[in-house]
Design a protein around this motif. Structure first.
Motif, short mmCIF file in Angstrom:
data_model
loop_
_atom_site.label_atom_id
_atom_site.label_comp_id
_atom_site.label_asym_id
_atom_site.label_seq_id
_atom_site.Cartn_x
_atom_site.Cartn_y
_atom_site.Cartn_z
N ALA A 153 0.83 -1.21 0.00
CA ALA A 153 0.00 0.00 0.00
C ALA A 153 0.86 1.26 0.00
CB ALA A 153 -0.93 -0.01 1.21
N ASP A 154 1.93 1.24 0.83
CA ASP A 154 2.83 2.40 0.87
C ASP A 154 3.51 2.62 -0.48
OD1 ASP A 154 2.12 2.63 3.50
OD2 ASP A 154 3.94 1.66 4.28
N LEU A 155 3.93 1.52 -1.10
CA LEU A 155 4.59 1.64 -2.41
C LEU A 155 3.63 2.20 -3.45
CD1 LEU A 155 7.06 1.13 -4.18
CD2 LEU A 155 6.23 -1.20 -4.55
N ASN A 156 2.41 1.69 -3.45
CA ASN A 156 1.43 2.20 -4.41
C ASN A 156 1.14 3.68 -4.17
OD1 ASN A 156 1.18 -0.32 -5.64
ND2 ASN A 156 -0.45 -0.98 -4.24
N ALA A 157 1.10 4.06 -2.88
CA ALA A 157 0.86 5.48 -2.56
C ALA A 157 2.02 6.35 -3.05
CB ALA A 157 0.67 5.64 -1.05
N LYS A 158 3.25 5.85 -2.86
CA LYS A 158 4.41 6.62 -3.34
C LYS A 158 4.40 6.76 -4.85
CE LYS A 158 7.58 5.50 0.45
NZ LYS A 158 8.85 4.82 0.82
#
Length: 231
Positions: A153-158
């Motif tokens: 999720a963090d990677l997709n947000a970045k």
């Protein structure tokens, strides 16, 4: 065909047969029969040598030494180990002399200074450490797997933020170019030095405005935090 001759021949053969059946067989004299003679019942037809027969019957091949090799300790130990008490060899030969035992102990203390119990304890400790390392690694993998979804999720947000920032930068660039063109009042080539200078000024002003906006947002957050703490 002469039937008379056939009848004569048949009669002669029949009479000879009758004569032969009436003759008694001669018996051997009593002097030819000896009940005291011991006849050899079995004979050795194998053609094997004595040592080969002994090997076949699982006994010591040689009852006495036939070569210098048969007098060596190595050979006699091997024979005793294979045939045991049947070898007629003293089991004492399987054990070294006092000097040999002392030399073996000295060699063992040099090559293997630890006792068997110490070696067992060392092996157990090494095995326990290895198992502990494996368990720790497995726990770490399990914890990382638990955080995998959050990392995704963090990677997709970045990635989404970078794409949004790139799109905003492109839109801002296009907006500044359009403002420069409106400033001149006519269509100017982007390679013109005047256009480049004006665009650079616009970019500086835009950066200053963005910085000021970020500062205001930060101040508002700080004020909201202070109000929340005092209330």
């Amino acid at each position: 065909m002469n039937f008379h001759k056939l009848n004569i021949t048949a009669g002669i053969s029949i009479r000879c047969l009758k004569y032969s059946t009436n003759v008694t067989k001669p018996e051997l004299p009593a002097s030819f029969v000896n009940d005291n003679v011991e006849y050899e019942i079995s004979r050795d037809k194998s053609g094997l040598r004595r040592q080969h027969k002994n090997i076949l019957h699982e006994t010591n091949p040689y009852s006495e030494a036939h070569s210098w090799i048969h007098l060596t300790e190595k050979y006699q130990r091997g024979v005793y180990g294979k045939y045991g008490a049947k070898s007629n060899i003293s089991p004492q030969i399987c054990f070294g002399t006092k000097s040999e035992i002392a030399a073996a102990k000295k060699f063992q203390t040099i090559t293997q200074p630890k006792t068997i119990q110490q070696m067992i304890e060392t092996a157990r400790a090494a095995k326990a450490a290895k198992l502990a390392a494996i368990a720790e690694r497995e726990d770490g993998i399990a914890k990382k797997l638990e955080k995998l979804e959050q990392w995704k999720a963090d990677l997709n947000a970045k990635v989404a933020k970078r794409e949004a920032d790139a799109a905003a930068a492109i839109a801002r660039k296009e907006r500044l170019i359009e403002e420069v063109r409106r400033h001149f009042g006519f269509k100017v080539d982007t390679r013109d030095e005047r256009f480049k200078e004006m665009l650079e000024q616009k970019e500086k002003e835009d950066k200053r405005k963005q910085k000021e906006a970020k500062r205001k947002v930060k101040e508002e957050k700080m004020m909201a935090k202070l109000v929340k703490q005092t209330s």
